[in-house]
Scaffold this active site. Structure first.
Site, PDB file in Angstrom:
ATOM      1  N   ASP A 182       6.991  29.962  16.096  1.00 45.25           N
ATOM      2  CA  ASP A 182       5.613  30.258  16.498  1.00 45.25           C
ATOM      3  C   ASP A 182       5.432  30.428  18.002  1.00 45.25           C
ATOM      4  OD1 ASP A 182       5.705  27.805  17.611  1.00 45.25           O
ATOM      5  OD2 ASP A 182       3.946  27.036  16.598  1.00 45.25           O
ATOM      6  N   GLU A 421      13.480  22.364  12.740  1.00 45.75           N
ATOM      7  CA  GLU A 421      12.778  22.607  11.478  1.00 45.75           C
ATOM      8  C   GLU A 421      13.425  23.678  10.602  1.00 45.75           C
ATOM      9  OE1 GLU A 421       8.556  22.992  11.874  1.00 45.75           O
ATOM     10  OE2 GLU A 421       8.372  21.244  13.179  1.00 45.75           O
ATOM     11  N   TYR A 474       2.731  16.045  12.443  1.00 47.45           N
ATOM     12  CA  TYR A 474       1.391  16.326  12.980  1.00 47.45           C
ATOM     13  C   TYR A 474       0.295  15.653  12.170  1.00 47.45           C
ATOM     14  CZ  TYR A 474       3.547  19.379  16.325  1.00 47.45           C
ATOM     15  OH  TYR A 474       4.299  19.842  17.369  1.00 47.45           O
ATOM     16  N   GLU A 510       8.201  15.564  17.963  1.00 47.04           N
ATOM     17  CA  GLU A 510       6.937  16.291  18.180  1.00 47.04           C
ATOM     18  C   GLU A 510       5.804  15.543  17.506  1.00 47.04           C
ATOM     19  OE1 GLU A 510       6.793  20.445  16.972  1.00 47.04           O
ATOM     20  OE2 GLU A 510       8.769  20.850  17.825  1.00 47.04           O
TER      21      GLU A 510
HETATM   22  C1  GCB Z   1       6.109  22.638  15.107  1.00 47.68           C
HETATM   23  C2  GCB Z   1       7.127  23.463  15.797  1.00 47.68           C
HETATM   24  C3  GCB Z   1       6.662  23.970  17.149  1.00 47.68           C
HETATM   25  C4  GCB Z   1       5.218  24.407  17.061  1.00 47.68           C
HETATM   26  C5  GCB Z   1       4.360  23.237  16.643  1.00 47.68           C
HETATM   27  C6  GCB Z   1       2.902  23.662  16.515  1.00 47.68           C
HETATM   28  O1  GCB Z   1       6.403  21.875  14.231  1.00 47.68           O
HETATM   29  O2  GCB Z   1       8.367  22.816  15.961  1.00 47.68           O
HETATM   30  O3  GCB Z   1       7.471  25.046  17.512  1.00 47.68           O
HETATM   31  O4  GCB Z   1       4.763  24.966  18.263  1.00 47.68           O
HETATM   32  O5  GCB Z   1       4.792  22.742  15.423  1.00 47.68           O
HETATM   33  O6  GCB Z   1       2.147  23.487  17.440  1.00 47.68           O
HETATM   34  O7  GCB Z   1       2.557  24.206  15.480  1.00 47.68           O
END
Ligand code: GCB
Length: 605
Positions: A182, A421, A474, A510
């Site tokens: 992304d 991922e 997240y 993350e």
């Molecule tokens: C993730 C990815 C990262 C994205 C992030 C997001 O899990 O590893 O590349 O930028 O989420 O902000 O969606």
């Protein structure tokens, strides 16, 4: 490309160095006629005579420099060229002249004066060609670089080209190109272009492995120097301290150096009087026309257990983030000012580490990490791999070989991340990652290896074969959006379960929330700076209870250091805005909160 000849180019008494930076000429080939540059032999003609060309800075990505959307979104063969002189004294038949690119994204073919000099496939990594016999000394030289940024299912990372057959929606022959990662796929000549000379016999590789003896009072440097070219007798190795005093010497090209009263290399602010101490490893080839090469090294050890990651026998706790090489106008183009600014901000925060998400970063960045004492997890460009097979495996192994060759001597590099991922909830990923792990383990016995997970615990495969668990999660953003009250419950349970199941320590690589700089809301709502702050604070509480309850957590890494550009899509406003800093590198509210926490670690250690 001269695979093992990848030492960072430096100037010494035996080597001259220059860059080919500036405004190059730039052309793109029409999508309908991708091979026109090859048919018309653009590598032999000055673009001035062809017309229809742009000016493009090197190093820089080409995408965001002009006002032209075709160039911004271009995927295919683009062409760069530049004219330059080299001094007559370089004709000396005792010299080699090498041409080196820090990185070109993604595939490149390089001609000098119409003759093929070198080609390479794979972004974010350097390659070198022997330019000696292609150059004209004391006359104008024409360098032409054809660049193709089309990713395929057998490249790392992967990309997909489709020609839809729905002519109601798409004109005949319409191409749809996509990838799963992304971030915006900035392309072109992204890093330094160097020309450098060496004597005919020259230092072409160095490998060091460091350890301690006698209760950390004596440093041990096992080293191997490779000399390329003919008639080499011996090496003079000298290790110098920061005052350039000689610490120890040796007369063999491979062997062991012992450093009495060694000063170890430590990460920044790990308490006591620790510093990121660097010695200079100096090589002189012992022949008529000696080559000299100097490299900075740090003496440190790494160990990992089912509970801890240790540096010099002391447990590490990582406080950092994932980053991107990203900024306005130059995109992924390496820039000293930006890089220096980032290191000032890293230190201002009190952070001690980052991951090179989602590709290897510039060598200059790792050099600065060495001297600042910032720990780095180096990740390959394998982001969101979803097709596994022999072709992509071959490519991926090649990429890992290039990464380890390039970065093996950096004390700051503490871990290899094979991928971010990947689709590791499918069976085929298991033999894939086991084989890849073995490949890297054979090359480097000294650092832990992982790949970064995002799947649910119950579906994760292959991760059990890695040294350390890493997870992107997240909570209260992509799942249970808006439910800040669930973060502690979910994060605690998941990290605890994960470490128990695999009996390995975990690093949260993350977590985070999008925050539009300047947007506020009380009580907090998503996309506001307030929500960003609370989301991080809820995670901090979780980490504290995990630590208190001795769940083996290795650290916390926020996504992301700064806002960065994404492809056009409706879930993000042109940027991923999860940065602690804006894309201009100014702090959001969350940066102050993180600073307070990271400073506490610094003061307590
Ligand atoms: C993730 C990815 C990262 C994205 C992030 C997001 O899990 O590893 O590349 O930028 O989420 O902000 O969606």
């Amino acid at each position: 490309s001269l695979a093992s000849n990848i030492l960072y180019p430096v100037e010494t008494e035996s080597r001259e160095l220059r860059t080919l930076h500036g405004l190059w000429n730039f052309k793109i080939s029409p999508l309908s006629n991708q091979l026109i540059g090859f048919d018309e032999k653009w590598y032999t003609v000055r673009f001035e005579t062809l017309g229809d060309y742009w000016k493009m800075p090197v190093p820089s990505s080409y995408n965001d420099v002009s006002t032209n959307s075709t160039i911004r979104d271009y995927v295919g063969w683009s062409w760069y060229q530049y004219e330059f002189y080299v001094p007559k004294r370089w004709t000396d038949d005792q010299l080699n002249v090498f041409l080196r690119f820090g990185s070109v994204h993604f595939k490149s073919i390089v001609w000098l004066n119409g003759q093929l000099c070198v080609d390479h496939e794979g972004g974010h990594l350097p390659f070198v060609g022997d330019a000696t016999r292609f150059l004209k000394y004391g006359e104008p030289n024409l360098i032409v670089v054809a660049v193709n940024n089309t990713l395929r299912p057998d490249t790392v990372p992967q990309g997909y080209t489709k020609f839809p057959n729905n002519t109601y929606k798409y004109p005949n022959g319409y191409r749809i190109y996509s990838h799963e990662f992304d971030y915006f796929d900035y392309s072109g000549i992204n890093r330094a272009v160097h020309l450098y000379t060496t004597p005919k016999s020259y230092v072409c590789d160095i490998t060091v492995l460091t350890s301690f003896e006698n209760n950390y009072s004596e440093g041990v440097v096992d080293y191997k120097v490779d000399i390329c070219g003919n008639n080499v007798s011996q090496c003079n190795i000298t290790l110098l301290d920061t005052n350039r005093n000689i610490v120890v010497e040796s007369n063999t090209c491979s062997g062991q150096l012992r450093i009495p009263n060694v000063i170890p290399w430590w990460p920044i602010m790990s308490g006591k009087q620790h510093i990121a101490y660097l010695y200079t490893f100096q090589v002189k080839t012992n022949n008529e026309n000696s080559d000299y090469y100097r490299m900075r090294i740090g003496v440190r050890t790494l160990q990992w257990t089912t509970k801890e990651l240790l540096i010099n026998d002391e447990p590490l706790y990582l406080r950092g983030f994932g980053k991107h090489e990203d900024s306005i106008i130059r995109g992924r183009g390496y820039d000293d000012a930006l890089s220096a600014r980032d290191f000032y901000l890293i230190k201002w925060l009190g952070a001690n580490s980052f991951r090179t998400s989602h590709y290897p970063y510039a060598e200059e960045t790792l050099q600065q990490a060495d001297s600042e004492g910032i720990l780095v997890i180096v990740e390959s460009a394998a982001c969101n791999l979803r097709i596994f097979g022999p072709d992509v495996m071959k490519f991926h192994k090649g990429v890992m070989t290039e990464i380890v060759n390039r970065d093996k001597n950096h004390p700051s590099v503490i871990m290899w991340s094979l991928a971010n991922e990947p689709y590791n909830n499918i069976e085929v990923s298991v033999p894939y990652f086991r084989e890849l792990y073995q490949h890297v383990r054979t090359m480097d016995p000294s650092r832990p290896i992982t790949f970064v997970n995002s799947q649910q615990i119950q579906n994760a495969k292959a991760i059990e074969y890695m040294d350390i668990l890493t997870l992107n999660r997240y909570s209260s953003w992509y799942s249970d959006s808006g439910h800040l009250e669930l973060i502690q419950h979910q994060t605690y349970n998941e990290l605890e379960a994960f470490t128990k199941k695999y009996n390995k320590p975990i690093l949260l690589t993350e977590y985070g929330a999008g925050a539009i700089s300047g947007l506020h809301s009380l009580p907090e709502t998503m996309w506001s700076e307030d929500y960003h702050v609370t989301l991080l604070q809820e995670h901090f509480k979780t980490f504290d209870s995990l630590i208190l309850n001795k769940i083996p957590i290795l650290g916390e890494m926020i996504w992301n250091f700064a806002d960065f550009k994404t492809p056009q899509e409706y879930i993000r406003p042109g940027l991923c805005v999860k940065g602690l800093f804006t894309r201009e590198r100014q702090p959001k509210m969350a940066a102050y909160v993180v600073k307070t926490r990271y400073d506490t670690f610094r003061n307590n250690s």
